[in-house]
Scaffold this motif. Structure first.
Motif, short mmCIF file in Angstrom:
data_model
loop_
_atom_site.label_atom_id
_atom_site.label_comp_id
_atom_site.label_asym_id
_atom_site.label_seq_id
_atom_site.Cartn_x
_atom_site.Cartn_y
_atom_site.Cartn_z
N LEU A 37 46.65 54.39 51.86
CA LEU A 37 45.75 54.11 52.98
C LEU A 37 45.54 52.60 53.05
N ALA A 38 46.02 51.98 54.13
CA ALA A 38 46.05 50.52 54.18
C ALA A 38 45.57 49.99 55.51
N ASP A 39 44.85 48.88 55.46
CA ASP A 39 44.57 48.07 56.64
C ASP A 39 45.64 47.00 56.67
N ARG A 40 46.66 47.18 57.54
CA ARG A 40 47.84 46.31 57.57
C ARG A 40 47.66 45.13 58.53
N SER A 41 46.44 44.93 59.02
CA SER A 41 46.17 43.87 60.00
C SER A 41 47.14 44.02 61.18
N ALA A 42 47.63 42.90 61.73
CA ALA A 42 48.50 42.98 62.92
C ALA A 42 49.95 42.66 62.58
N PHE A 43 50.31 42.72 61.30
CA PHE A 43 51.63 42.27 60.85
C PHE A 43 52.77 42.97 61.58
N ASP A 44 52.74 44.30 61.63
CA ASP A 44 53.89 45.06 62.13
C ASP A 44 54.16 44.79 63.60
N LEU A 45 53.11 44.84 64.43
CA LEU A 45 53.32 44.61 65.86
C LEU A 45 53.76 43.18 66.13
N LYS A 46 53.20 42.22 65.40
CA LYS A 46 53.61 40.82 65.58
C LYS A 46 55.06 40.62 65.18
N ALA A 47 55.48 41.26 64.07
CA ALA A 47 56.86 41.10 63.60
C ALA A 47 57.84 41.66 64.62
N HIS A 48 57.55 42.84 65.17
CA HIS A 48 58.47 43.44 66.16
C HIS A 48 58.40 42.68 67.50
N SER A 49 57.24 42.14 67.85
CA SER A 49 57.15 41.33 69.07
C SER A 49 58.04 40.10 68.97
N GLU A 50 57.98 39.43 67.81
CA GLU A 50 58.74 38.20 67.61
C GLU A 50 60.24 38.47 67.65
N LYS A 51 60.70 39.53 66.97
CA LYS A 51 62.14 39.78 66.87
C LYS A 51 62.73 40.42 68.12
N SER A 52 61.92 41.20 68.84
CA SER A 52 62.44 41.89 70.04
C SER A 52 62.20 41.12 71.32
N ASN A 53 61.32 40.08 71.26
CA ASN A 53 60.92 39.32 72.45
C ASN A 53 60.21 40.21 73.48
N VAL A 54 59.56 41.25 72.98
CA VAL A 54 58.76 42.13 73.84
C VAL A 54 57.32 42.09 73.33
N GLU A 55 56.39 41.74 74.21
CA GLU A 55 54.99 41.64 73.78
C GLU A 55 54.42 43.02 73.48
N LEU A 56 53.96 43.20 72.25
CA LEU A 56 53.29 44.44 71.85
C LEU A 56 51.81 44.11 71.68
N VAL A 57 51.12 44.08 72.80
CA VAL A 57 49.73 43.63 72.83
C VAL A 57 48.89 44.59 73.66
N ALA A 58 47.60 44.48 73.48
CA ALA A 58 46.65 45.23 74.30
C ALA A 58 45.82 44.22 75.10
N TYR A 59 45.16 44.70 76.15
CA TYR A 59 44.37 43.82 77.01
C TYR A 59 42.89 44.11 76.79
N GLU A 60 42.15 43.03 76.60
CA GLU A 60 40.70 43.13 76.42
C GLU A 60 40.00 42.50 77.61
N ARG A 61 39.23 43.28 78.35
CA ARG A 61 38.49 42.75 79.51
C ARG A 61 37.12 42.27 79.03
#
Length: 692
Positions: free
Chosen positions: A422-446
């Motif tokens: 059981l781990a709090d992995r912060s944002a590492f995984d989404l940031k890593a795949h965003s950087e390598k794929s050049n596809v933004e894996l983000v959410a929008y905060e209003r």
């Protein structure tokens, strides 16, 4: 360690007493020497010598008893595992794969009862997590392109430290050899206190050792190859993934996935859209994973193909509170925190998850919530919670990006086994795949209210860029869009000074000239922002949980050493009820067939057994399979329409009208009522000695 009823208690308390006796001997010896030096009376010296001799005799006796006890304990564990293994393989819960060809280490086939138990564990996991938490379930392929696993870090870092026998070249996992050696050394009752503390600290830190630290520890403990006693080579990393190729040309490299999580991460954008763009949300997946283990051992505990059930809970990085945390806040957990592991006592402690979060022992509410839910899941499927602890990763054991990590460890005859991470992995995984794929894996905060924000705006002149670079124009505009503030102004200043400046793109280095791009600082009204979510990841090893569950459920009836029982909970039992005609009679058989149909049509798995052996032997046979209830059809069933229902562990029996049996078993199998409550209104049946 976990052990059957007949195994003696742990030796640690006896070792502490032995150390006290050794200290008493040392003090008595010092007293004799002091009396002689002082010229004391001979009678006084003789009395002191006699007292010293008695202490030495007592110490020797204690030492002999302790060594014998250690041997008895080890032998008892081996006997226990042998009996359990005989049952599990004999009744085909699981067997070695490809057995007629000699088998392959680390691969197992599940037989009929094993498949049923596994399916029930997975189904209850889905109910407990996916349904009750409104998760989104995925199923992704096991074959994964290299690019995905390179981005996640698995290609470079998914390794274990390996050592070889310098003579035979046999391969061993370094941490396993060191762990076994340290455990062996700690069993020495005469070990000095300082050395014991050193070894206990080493034992706590084994998982975080790098190759140099591992090499030093192996030398410190004089660890040798287990079968030959030969020296070992220096530890070196071994990648655990199975490589493959995708397609006939071999141009696309891939691997069998080492975990199911990456399929969830790469689908984040579509999952977010499916969820209406709202966070937090969780995605889940159950599937096969593959790891080319260096030295598979201990049955289902370390295998090369296994089933994982993983959850990725995506949450705002600054808001990790959980709306349902109050429901589990009073759940008492057995916690083995970093401080507890590195302290002198090295023991876990009981604490509610609410208190653990409030004191900062567990990093946040969402992680604490899933730890508590994991505890409740394991309790429901039959894990003995007195043999369950949650161990926090030490600081150097955690990945640099992780905020907090815990393992649910279950105690069995092999020691403490990590079954859930059981781990709090912060944002590492989404940031890593965003950087390598050049596809933004983000959410929008209003934002609650629009704000004025100064931003750097990089505006490409697409007409000029298209004319100059043609098919490479997109690579140029993408590279401009990816510039950070400092690089954007540096590019502008270089163009203004020189008329042109180099820009690194996917298509190579390009020269950007005056008029192709504008870089300026502007103030805009901003209604919200994009951000990369953090992820809380509970990861369950289904096979490991099942093996520990089997150990916790296994026992032998006190009245007969030949009667072995699996005390599986109704939730996971492979069959919920067996149906026996008391004797092989056409009328009883006909009624039994109807009873079987009635149960199965009500969703209760049942097995009809019409073999011509005694009812007691049939009970014993199904007890080994973990079947919790048995329905016996006898001659009275024909006259008054009742049958006998038996409960496996107490062997209690009641008479139940045939029409009410499905509902009774439904309640019992759902575990919404216990046996005593559910059967309180029914006639108690006298149990014959041969029917137990």
């Amino acid at each position: 360690l976990a052990r059957p009823r007949h195994v003696i208690p742990t030796l640690s308390r006896a070792m502490n007493a032995l150390e006290e006796k050794q200290e008493a001997v040392n003090q008595a010896g010092a007293q004799v020497r002091a009396l002689k030096a002082q010229g004391a009376a001979q009678d006084e010296i003789t009395a002191a010598i006699d007292a010293l001799k008695q202490l030495k005799v007592s110490l020797e006796a204690e030492l002999t008893a302790l060594k014998e006890a250690g041997n008895v304990e080890a032998k008892a564990k081996e006997e226990f595992r042998a009996k359990l293994s005989t049952l599990l393989e004999g009744r085909m819960f699981y067997v070695p794969s490809f057995k007629i060809y000699g088998g392959v280490a680390g691969l197992y086939d599940y037989g009929p009862p094993g498949c049923a138990v596994k399916a029930n564990v997975q189904q209850f996991w889905r109910q407990h997590f996916v349904l009750e938490e409104s998760m989104l379930e995925l199923e992704c392929p096991a074959v994964t392109p290299e690019a995905v696993l390179r981005a996640s870090g698995h290609v470079e870092k998914f390794t274990d430290l390996m050592v070889n026998d310098v003579v035979t070249k046999d391969c061993y996992r370094a941490d396993h050899l060191l762990g076994d050696r340290v455990e062996e050394l700690l069993k020495d009752p005469m070990l000095k206190a300082d050395r014991r503390r050193e070894l206990e600290d080493m034992q706590a830190r084994i998982d975080e050792f790098n190759p140099e630290q591992m090499a030093e520890a192996l030398k410190n403990t004089e660890t040798k190859a287990p079968t030959t006693n030969n020296d070992l080579c220096e530890p070196y990393p071994f990648n655990l993934m199975f490589p493959t190729q995708i397609g006939p040309s071999g141009a696309v490299k891939g691997f069998l996935r080492p975990e199911t999580a990456q399929g969830i991460f790469v689908n984040f954008r579509d999952l977010l859209y499916y969820n209406g763009g709202k966070l937090p949300f969780a995605a889940a997946q159950i599937g096969q994973s593959f790891r080319n283990e260096i030295a598979p051992r201990a049955g289902l505990l370390r295998v090369r193909e296994f089933t994982q059930a993983e959850i990725e809970h995506f949450v705002h990085p600054d808001h990790k509170n959980h709306p349902r945390f109050v429901e589990v806040a009073d759940t008492v957990l057995n916690l083995f925190s970093q401080d507890a592991q590195l302290g002198e006592v090295k023991k876990p402690f009981l604490m509610t998850v609410g208190e653990a979060v409030s004191k900062g022992i567990i990093a946040n509410e969402t992680l604490g919530y899933f730890i508590a839910r994991c505890h409740l899941f394991l309790l429901q499927i039959g894990i003995d919670t007195t043999r369950l602890r949650f161990r926090q990763h030490l600081k150097h054991e955690m990945a640099h990006y992780a905020a907090d990590c815990w393992d649910a460890e279950i105690q069995c005859s092999y020691g403490w086994i990590e079954c859930v991470g059981l781990a709090d992995r912060s944002a590492f995984d989404l940031k890593a795949h965003s950087e390598k794929s050049n596809v933004e894996l983000v959410a929008y905060e209003r934002y609650a209210e629009p704000i004025q924000e100064e931003i750097v705006e990089v505006t490409p002149n697409k007409q000029a860029i298209g004319k100059a670079f043609k098919r490479d124009a997109k690579a140029v505009t993408d590279a401009l869009a990816a510039l950070n503030e400092a690089d954007a102004f540096a590019l502008r200043d270089a163009i203004e000074a020189n008329g042109a400046a180099p820009l690194q793109t996917e298509s190579g280095e390009m020269q950007i000239i005056t008029g192709m791009v504008t870089v300026e600082r502007v103030t805009k009204t901003v209604n919200g922002r994009n951000y990369t979510p953090s992820v809380i990841e509970p990861s369950f090893g289904i096979g490991r949980i099942m093996y520990c569950m089997f150990e916790h459920a296994f026992y032998i009836r006190p009245d007969d050493e030949q009667k072995t029982v699996l005390k599986l909970t109704p939730v996971v039992a492979p069959i919920k009820a067996t149906i026996f005609p008391l004797v092989n009679d056409s009328a009883l058989n006909e009624l039994s067939v109807a009873m079987n149909k009635s149960l199965t049509s009500n969703g209760i798995s049942a097995k009809l057994d019409t073999t011509a052996i005694s009812i007691g032997k049939r009970y014993a046979r199904t007890d080994e399979l973990g079947v919790p209830f048995a329905v016996t059809v006898d001659h009275r069933s024909i006259t008054d329409g009742t049958v006998t229902v038996r409960e496996r562990d107490s062997c209690d029996q009641v008479r139940v009208p045939i029409a009410r049996v499905p509902e009774l078993l439904r309640v019992l199998c759902a575990m919404t009522e216990d046996w005593a409550t559910a059967t309180a209104s029914f006639e108690k049946q006298t149990v014959a000695s041969d029917e137990v």
